[in-house]
Design an enzyme around this catalytic site. Structure first.
Site, PDB file in Angstrom:
ATOM      1  N   GLY A 102       0.818  -1.212   0.000  1.00  0.00           N
ATOM      2  CA  GLY A 102       0.000   0.000   0.000  1.00  0.00           C
ATOM      3  C   GLY A 102       0.847   1.255   0.000  1.00  0.00           C
ATOM      4  O   GLY A 102       0.392   2.334  -0.367  1.00  0.00           O
ATOM      5  N   ARG A 103       2.064   1.119   0.457  1.00  0.00           N
ATOM      6  CA  ARG A 103       2.946   2.297   0.437  1.00  0.00           C
ATOM      7  C   ARG A 103       4.394   1.876   0.241  1.00  0.00           C
ATOM      8  O   ARG A 103       5.325   2.495   0.761  1.00  0.00           O
ATOM      9  CB  ARG A 103       2.791   3.098   1.704  1.00  0.00           C
ATOM     10  CG  ARG A 103       3.073   2.286   2.935  1.00  0.00           C
ATOM     11  CD  ARG A 103       3.471   3.186   4.013  1.00  0.00           C
ATOM     12  NE  ARG A 103       3.399   2.490   5.282  1.00  0.00           N
ATOM     13  CZ  ARG A 103       3.543   3.110   6.410  1.00  0.00           C
ATOM     14  NH1 ARG A 103       3.733   4.401   6.428  1.00  0.00           N
ATOM     15  NH2 ARG A 103       3.494   2.440   7.527  1.00  0.00           N
ATOM     16  N   ASP A 134      -2.897   6.791   2.550  1.00  0.00           N
ATOM     17  CA  ASP A 134      -2.269   7.746   1.624  1.00  0.00           C
ATOM     18  C   ASP A 134      -0.984   7.259   0.957  1.00  0.00           C
ATOM     19  O   ASP A 134      -0.410   7.955   0.126  1.00  0.00           O
ATOM     20  CB  ASP A 134      -2.004   9.071   2.352  1.00  0.00           C
ATOM     21  CG  ASP A 134      -1.117   8.883   3.584  1.00  0.00           C
ATOM     22  OD1 ASP A 134      -0.523   7.795   3.744  1.00  0.00           O
ATOM     23  OD2 ASP A 134      -1.024   9.828   4.391  1.00  0.00           O
ATOM     24  N   ARG A 192      14.378   0.613   1.077  1.00  0.00           N
ATOM     25  CA  ARG A 192      14.654  -0.673   1.717  1.00  0.00           C
ATOM     26  C   ARG A 192      15.259  -1.629   0.690  1.00  0.00           C
ATOM     27  O   ARG A 192      14.955  -1.535  -0.501  1.00  0.00           O
ATOM     28  CB  ARG A 192      13.365  -1.314   2.238  1.00  0.00           C
ATOM     29  CG  ARG A 192      12.534  -0.414   3.097  1.00  0.00           C
ATOM     30  CD  ARG A 192      11.568  -1.224   3.927  1.00  0.00           C
ATOM     31  NE  ARG A 192      10.471  -1.796   3.158  1.00  0.00           N
ATOM     32  CZ  ARG A 192       9.423  -2.376   3.739  1.00  0.00           C
ATOM     33  NH1 ARG A 192       9.368  -2.472   5.057  1.00  0.00           N
ATOM     34  NH2 ARG A 192       8.448  -2.875   3.024  1.00  0.00           N
ATOM     35  N   ARG A 199       6.346 -12.175   0.974  1.00  0.00           N
ATOM     36  CA  ARG A 199       5.847 -12.497   2.323  1.00  0.00           C
ATOM     37  C   ARG A 199       4.956 -13.733   2.275  1.00  0.00           C
ATOM     38  O   ARG A 199       4.537 -14.145   1.186  1.00  0.00           O
ATOM     39  CB  ARG A 199       4.999 -11.313   2.823  1.00  0.00           C
ATOM     40  CG  ARG A 199       5.733 -10.003   2.811  1.00  0.00           C
ATOM     41  CD  ARG A 199       4.828  -8.865   2.290  1.00  0.00           C
ATOM     42  NE  ARG A 199       5.620  -7.657   2.049  1.00  0.00           N
ATOM     43  CZ  ARG A 199       5.878  -6.747   2.972  1.00  0.00           C
ATOM     44  NH1 ARG A 199       5.361  -6.883   4.166  1.00  0.00           N
ATOM     45  NH2 ARG A 199       6.629  -5.717   2.696  1.00  0.00           N
ATOM     46  N   ASP A 269       1.212 -10.963   6.602  1.00  0.00           N
ATOM     47  CA  ASP A 269       1.776 -10.126   5.530  1.00  0.00           C
ATOM     48  C   ASP A 269       3.091  -9.491   5.973  1.00  0.00           C
ATOM     49  O   ASP A 269       3.753  -8.837   5.177  1.00  0.00           O
ATOM     50  CB  ASP A 269       0.784  -9.032   5.117  1.00  0.00           C
ATOM     51  CG  ASP A 269       0.384  -8.143   6.280  1.00  0.00           C
ATOM     52  OD1 ASP A 269      -0.067  -8.683   7.306  1.00  0.00           O
ATOM     53  OD2 ASP A 269       0.542  -6.921   6.178  1.00  0.00           O
ATOM     54  N   ASN A 270       3.456  -9.681   7.230  1.00  0.00           N
ATOM     55  CA  ASN A 270       4.708  -9.108   7.724  1.00  0.00           C
ATOM     56  C   ASN A 270       5.728 -10.191   8.047  1.00  0.00           C
ATOM     57  O   ASN A 270       6.658  -9.968   8.806  1.00  0.00           O
ATOM     58  CB  ASN A 270       4.451  -8.248   8.967  1.00  0.00           C
ATOM     59  CG  ASN A 270       3.727  -6.952   8.609  1.00  0.00           C
ATOM     60  OD1 ASN A 270       3.742  -6.532   7.455  1.00  0.00           O
ATOM     61  ND2 ASN A 270       3.105  -6.325   9.580  1.00  0.00           N
TER      62      ASN A 270
HETATM   63  P1  AMP Z   1       1.446  -3.112   8.199  1.00  0.00           P
HETATM   64  O1  AMP Z   1       0.818  -4.230   8.969  1.00  0.00           O
HETATM   65  O2  AMP Z   1       1.635  -1.854   8.968  1.00  0.00           O
HETATM   66  O3  AMP Z   1       2.718  -3.561   7.560  1.00  0.00           O
HETATM   67  O4  AMP Z   1       0.457  -2.698   7.012  1.00  0.00           O
HETATM   68  C1  AMP Z   1      -0.677  -3.435   6.663  1.00  0.00           C
HETATM   69  C2  AMP Z   1      -1.147  -3.030   5.306  1.00  0.00           C
HETATM   70  O5  AMP Z   1      -1.520  -1.667   5.280  1.00  0.00           O
HETATM   71  C3  AMP Z   1      -0.148  -3.222   4.183  1.00  0.00           C
HETATM   72  O6  AMP Z   1      -0.839  -3.630   3.045  1.00  0.00           O
HETATM   73  C4  AMP Z   1       0.414  -1.829   4.011  1.00  0.00           C
HETATM   74  O7  AMP Z   1       0.916  -1.624   2.719  1.00  0.00           O
HETATM   75  C5  AMP Z   1      -0.816  -0.974   4.272  1.00  0.00           C
HETATM   76  N1  AMP Z   1      -0.461   0.363   4.751  1.00  0.00           N
HETATM   77  C6  AMP Z   1       0.054   0.712   5.941  1.00  0.00           C
HETATM   78  N2  AMP Z   1       0.222   2.042   6.012  1.00  0.00           N
HETATM   79  C7  AMP Z   1      -0.210   2.558   4.842  1.00  0.00           C
HETATM   80  C8  AMP Z   1      -0.292   3.869   4.292  1.00  0.00           C
HETATM   81  N3  AMP Z   1       0.084   4.944   4.975  1.00  0.00           N
HETATM   82  N4  AMP Z   1      -0.789   3.983   3.051  1.00  0.00           N
HETATM   83  C9  AMP Z   1      -1.186   2.926   2.343  1.00  0.00           C
HETATM   84  N5  AMP Z   1      -1.142   1.680   2.792  1.00  0.00           N
HETATM   85  C10 AMP Z   1      -0.669   1.479   4.028  1.00  0.00           C
HETATM   86 MG    MG Z   2       3.340  -4.725   6.346  1.00  0.00          MG
END
Ligand code: AMP
Ligand code: MG
Length: 516
Positions: A102-103, A134, A192, A199, A269-270
């Site tokens: 997502g980012r 965003d 990175r 994943r 996913d992490n």
């Molecule tokens: P995370 O568990 O924080 O790694 O993120 C979970 C999901 O949310 C992943 O698909 C990320 O890409 C998405 N994500 C987290 N923060 C953002 C952001 N600011 N904008 C878009 N996608 C996000």
């Molecule tokens: Mg993630």
């Protein structure tokens, strides 16, 4: 700037046929092509000389305008096709459907000195997987990811790396604690780097879409490039692939326990298919030894991702990966046997790791380790200080260690545990005397597994507070300190100390959220 490009992921796996960048469900594709957002006024804060060299760049390159432009998303490196990966996942134990980058935007892959690297921008704008968010990242969390991923590498913990940290010059709105107090923060981007960012969730997405063809393509791709020793592709190879991922994940959990790292968001996913620490968000470093501690306020209720639960969650996530790979194997028995192996291997590996920290050649009795962990917890011992100081333990004078215990504890009533410690240390002394290991050798081996310096939560926060004011000196100082976490660095002794009182409850030091 001359890179030896060697794209594989976006060449060998199926692309999303839609190239417009809007949020959507993406079926039958491993990734979507996207272009990074143009930053308002990018500037370089820091780069990693090690990583620069690893990807085949020079210090001159790092200071060039092209470097800044490429790694801030302003310019696309010639003949490359940036993309966001599709993946799904379980978040906090619940199926969350499609997630995806997502980012994060993958720029390209390079091959340098026989090593394959994917370079990826985190915080370079929206992708089809951004859902309601965003696609951006703030300086605070980017500093945390940048410093910690390089620090982990030098601690000997498998991890994704970081090449550079830039400011975008744009402002990003964040509600840091999700409590209605949104504020603008400085936008930043970390480049990175990892052999691959695949994943568990990349496999899960094809499994739920019942897209066996692409599940097989992705698995074959992963084995061919990252587990080539497994050889010819067959059902047996998929089983061996699963076994290898299970082994790497277990080893990673043991490393995290060794250094006191709490990931904070171990969603499927992490978890990296290469067994790397990935996605530095609301992570934290254990200070007073508390298996129940989690730095992530989003997880404060169930504490699913607490320190003491990470190995169990690793297994839970592997079970989900096993389910995702099942259609390729069609036989549950070998997968179950491998997962059982994780459970049986955990304890001996944990005991071996703790025995290494104690400087013992022969693994200690499990009861002895449990007793130690209980005492560390009850007497609120700082994990890093305790074990580093333990190399000063004199087996001929066990009670003398009390002073160092006092220096390592956060407890107000340590005295209550003095008798218990004396009993424990007397046994420890007996074991050491019986092992009769050369003392200098023992100390050296202990100091190789017990770091002197880790990125304590408050240290990162000090770097962030200064950086917010435009002062990057602490970022630089900590970056350099953590290049040699096992070495004595007398000029940096101030970082070998207990967490200061003010940091115990400060936001960013003990309380973090997924908002980044
Ligand atoms: P995370 O568990 O924080 O790694 O993120 C979970 C999901 O949310 C992943 O698909 C990320 O890409 C998405 N994500 C987290 N923060 C953002 C952001 N600011 N904008 C878009 N996608 C996000
Ligand atoms: Mg993630």
């Amino acid at each position: 700037m001359k890179l030896n490009l060697n794209d594989t992921f976006n060449r060998e796996l199926p692309a999303d046929t839609i190239t417009e960048n809007y949020v959507r469900q993406v079926p039958k594709a491993a990734f979507s092509y996207v272009t990074p957002k143009t930053p308002g006024n990018p500037s370089l804060i820091h780069y990693s000389p090690n990583m620069l060299e690893a990807v085949g760049l020079t210090e001159v390159d790092a200071k060039s305008e092209e470097f800044l432009n490429v790694f801030s998303g302003k310019e696309i490196y010639p003949e490359t096709n940036p993309y966001a990966m599709a993946y799904a996942g379980h978040q906090f134990g619940n199926w969350a459907g499609q997630l995806g980058d997502g980012r994060a935007i993958n720029l390209f892959e390079v091959n340098h000195k026989g090593e394959q690297w994917t370079l990826q921008l985190k915080g370079a704008g929206k992708t089809p997987y951004s859902r309601g968010a965003d696609g951006l990242a703030v300086l605070r969390s980017s500093i945390r990811e940048y410093l910690c991923s390089e620090a982990m590498f030098h601690l000997g913990v498998p991890t994704t790396r970081a090449l550079s940290l830039v400011l975008t010059g744009d402002e990003v709105l964040r509600d840091m604690l999700y409590n209605g107090n949104a504020a603008y923060e400085k936008g930043a981007i970390v480049c990175r780097v990892a052999p691959s960012f695949i994943r568990f969730g990349n496999f899960q997405i094809f499994m739920v879409q019942q897209d066996l063809e692409n599940l097989k393509k992705l698995t074959d791709y992963t084995i061919r490039h990252f587990y080539p020793h497994l050889g010819e592709l067959s059902k047996e190879t998929y089983v061996e692939f699963f076994r290898a991922v299970v082994e790497r994940t277990l080893d990673l959990m043991i490393h995290w326990e060794r250094v006191g790292f709490v990931h904070g968001v171990m969603n499927t996913d992490n978890l990296s298919i290469l067994g790397l620490t990935i996605d530095y968000g609301p992570y934290g470093w254990l200070e007073d030894y508390d298996p129940n501690w989690t730095p992530n306020t989003t997880d404060a209720g169930q504490k699913r991702y607490r320190f003491g639960n990470q190995a169990a969650i690793g297994l839970w996530n592997l079970l989900q990966l096993g389910n995702a790979l099942f259609p390729l194997i069609e036989d549950a028995a070998p997968l179950e046997e491998i997962l059982d192996g994780y459970q049986t291997n955990y304890l001996p590996k944990h005991v071996r790791m703790m025995s290494d920290k104690l400087g013992l050649k022969t693994p200690a009795e499990t009861d002895f380790i449990v007793e130690l962990e209980t005492l560390l917890y009850q007497s609120e011992m700082d994990l890093t200080l305790f074990f580093r100081n333990l190399s000063k333990f004199d087996e001929n004078n066990p009670t003398e260690f009390w002073t160092l215990l006092q220096e390592s504890s956060y407890s107000n009533n340590l005295e209550n545990f003095r008798e218990k410690w004396n009993i424990f240390l007397a046994v420890y002394a007996e074991i050491l005397i019986a092992e009769n290991r050369e003392k200098s050798e023992r100390i050296e081996s202990m100091n190789r597994v017990n770091p002197k310096y880790v990125l304590r939560n408050y240290m990162a926060q000090l770097a962030i507070d200064a950086a917010d004011e435009g002062d990057y000196s602490i970022v630089d100082e900590l970056f350099n300190l953590l290049l040699k976490p096992y070495d004595e660095q007398p000029e940096s002794e101030k970082w070998f100390a207990k967490r200061p009182d003010w940091a115990k409850t400060k936001v960013g030091c003990s309380m973090l959220s997924c908002s980044s």
